[in-house]
Design a protein around this motif. Sequence first.
Motif, short mmCIF file in Angstrom:
data_model
loop_
_atom_site.label_atom_id
_atom_site.label_comp_id
_atom_site.label_asym_id
_atom_site.label_seq_id
_atom_site.Cartn_x
_atom_site.Cartn_y
_atom_site.Cartn_z
N VAL A 124 56.05 29.00 26.64
CA VAL A 124 55.19 27.87 26.25
C VAL A 124 54.68 28.08 24.83
CG1 VAL A 124 52.95 26.78 26.81
CG2 VAL A 124 54.49 27.47 28.64
N SER A 125 54.46 26.97 24.11
CA SER A 125 53.92 27.13 22.75
C SER A 125 52.43 27.40 22.83
CB SER A 125 54.17 25.85 21.95
OG SER A 125 53.24 24.86 22.37
N ALA A 126 51.90 27.95 21.76
CA ALA A 126 50.48 28.29 21.71
C ALA A 126 49.63 27.03 21.90
CB ALA A 126 50.15 28.96 20.38
N ALA A 127 50.05 25.96 21.25
CA ALA A 127 49.27 24.71 21.32
C ALA A 127 49.23 24.18 22.75
CB ALA A 127 49.88 23.67 20.39
N ASP A 128 50.35 24.23 23.44
CA ASP A 128 50.39 23.77 24.84
C ASP A 128 49.54 24.65 25.72
OD1 ASP A 128 53.89 22.72 24.85
OD2 ASP A 128 52.03 21.70 24.24
N GLN A 160 48.22 34.28 33.35
CA GLN A 160 48.84 33.07 32.80
C GLN A 160 49.47 33.35 31.44
OE1 GLN A 160 47.29 29.22 33.02
NE2 GLN A 160 45.80 29.67 34.61
N ILE A 161 48.79 34.17 30.66
CA ILE A 161 49.32 34.50 29.33
C ILE A 161 50.65 35.25 29.47
CG2 ILE A 161 48.96 36.01 27.32
CD1 ILE A 161 46.01 35.15 27.43
N SER A 162 50.67 36.21 30.36
CA SER A 162 51.90 36.98 30.56
C SER A 162 53.05 36.07 30.96
CB SER A 162 51.73 38.03 31.66
OG SER A 162 50.67 38.87 31.36
N GLN A 163 52.74 35.09 31.80
CA GLN A 163 53.80 34.18 32.28
C GLN A 163 54.20 33.18 31.21
OE1 GLN A 163 51.85 32.56 35.72
NE2 GLN A 163 52.34 34.31 37.01
#
Lengths: 543, 171
Positions: free
Chosen positions: A452-456, A444-447
């Motif tokens: 996406v923002s860090a907060a989202d 998910q992080i890679s995608q």
Amino acid sequence: MKILVLSLLRMGDVLLHEAALQNIRKDNPQSEIQVLINDVAQKICPVITSVDRWWIFPRKTIQNQIVQAESNPNHAFSTLSNIVEQLNQEKFDVVYNLSHTKFSARFMDLIQAKVKKGIFFENGQVKKISNSWLKFFNDYFSKSNNSPFHYSFMLNKSVDLGPVALYRDVKSVSDKPKAALQVLTSDTKKNWGLENWRNLLDQLKKSYPDWQWWVLGSPQEKQQLQVYFSQDELQILDFKDLSLFFKECAYLITGDTSVQHMAAREGVKILSLFLGSANIFKTAACSTSNLIVSSDESCFPCWHADPCHRSEHFCGKTISPQEVLNIFSLWQRKEQAPLEAWITKSSLQFHQSISLPWQPQFLWQLGGSAAMKNYQRALSQLTWQIYLDKENKHEVPPYGSAAMWFTEENIWNWRQNQILVAWLNRRDLSIDKLLKVVSDLKTQISQAASTVSAADFAHRIFAYNAVLDIEGDYFFRFHQVRQETAANNFLWFNQIRQALIESEQLLLTEKKLLSKIWNELEGKGINYVPRITKLSEASSIEA
Amino acid sequence: MSHLQWTDTPSGIQILSRQDRLLCSPRNPFKEAEEWVERNKNLIQAATHLGVVGAGSGIHIQVLEKNYPNKNICVFELDPDFSKIEKKFQSQLIIGNDPALIRENQKEFFQNWPVIIPFRPAFQPMDAAYVEFWMGLAQRTQVTTDKLLKGSGYISAHEEKIWTCLRELVK
């Protein structure tokens, strides 16, 4: 060789540093060891003998020179400069920073030495930490109320010293022993209350009329103590006399204070009441005969620097003098079974020191329901140790020896302990589940990293929190990053990816350790039954 | 003509006033002085050299001299009119309005790092000027504040390291 040690904390911490000083002496028997301590801790000097020269840092004086409007701040500059100059005239070969504070790290920048150990600045920049234990100590110990290791153990490892060996054989007890109560600590949050202590003393005197009971205090505490205790009940002692007193003392009942560490040094049996910000896993006395009582309140332990945020001191209120008397009576009579039975009904928590092959002191939580928590802590501890040692020394990690240690018969009585064996089975399954969670998160992080923002993203992975929160230990860095506000999206995603890699490494380390443990158990005739959550007829199948 | 005037109190003690503002308590100036000395006891006991800002009626200096005869005391005054009136205490009185110049001229005194204690009743009615004078004598100036709190104004890397250490000590 000349060695300087910075021990710029409070008295109890300096006592806990004695193990490190002894290790430094052992590693450098011909060297001259000089120690810098704060003015408030100087009473400890006559007690610790492995030091060739003490330097007293006038912390209070310098602080006053800075903050008092009547003083010249340049005086503080001059005072500090003079100390630094005097120290540098010694031309130290090695400096150890055992204090691990920002001030001590900055101070290290002023000291000239060939080798520096511990955390330090160099020319105004923080020196990159190469010791994995030091990094762990820095990242974890001060920011978390949990700790897989005792402060002394972690500190020694973080400055490349050997294991802590601060144990004395607990002395035998006479028929009419001397016993003491240490009723005050340095922090009101950690105090149980003088009324409670008064009540306890009255009950102890009734239950043990032949014993000599004393209430300990420093000269500064005398006035306060005299309100509740008579002159002939008090022993007002300075540190040197306290050390002599404990040589003849059999038992101590105390709060979390430096006095308990003094007592441990002299083989006194210690019953400690840990309240407020007192942290069992970080600062329990290094003793082989130690029982710690603490509250079950959700806010315990609180942070040292914060005041109590509740309307009453609940962690102290939940412990009554009668309970302490009962606990003491069962404990000192070594009636383990009645003690365990009593503990099962109590709402308090109890920890006792035991020695494990990989840890000189492990705090074992008493009470049947705590068994699995203990096993998990022990396994996590061993896993962290393998992981951090491997990162530190890049050697082949000792999975085999670790497994042998963990399966030593006399620790948990494997052959009878079906709970443990069943738990080990379940643990295997849990590890696999967690590894899958980590893998999902990494994907998910890679995608998400570029879109996406860090907060989202932090919101998105909320669903995993229930699983990961249970595994506080291995995922502590992940939780830390997750909760921080991202100054920079790229940096945040990178940090959380690194945190997950570390968690994955820890899980894989534990998995490998578990497989070695099962090898050892099979060798002892205890079978591993994969994917089954309880032992069935495994032992009867064995030929 | 001096703006300082001696006034008789009901108890018979003479006290000074400046522009009709009394420079100490009219009711019991000795009690006020004793309390001032007691309040500053820790500072006084810790130092060998004491600077007092505000000569006032001199009663507080008399009490200080009596209680601490072995301390090296110097009184600093901003008001030039003090040169025209009788000094009621034994310690040296330095009159001037430039703290840097005073520090330079009294080098021997200041190199012992005296504590500089104000006697606030003696500041009337020029409180702001006296406070600035006091801060100057104690070198609590913008330059020092910047070095300690803002991390600026250093003349060397070593100096910066020392001040940074000091900042950590009071955080």
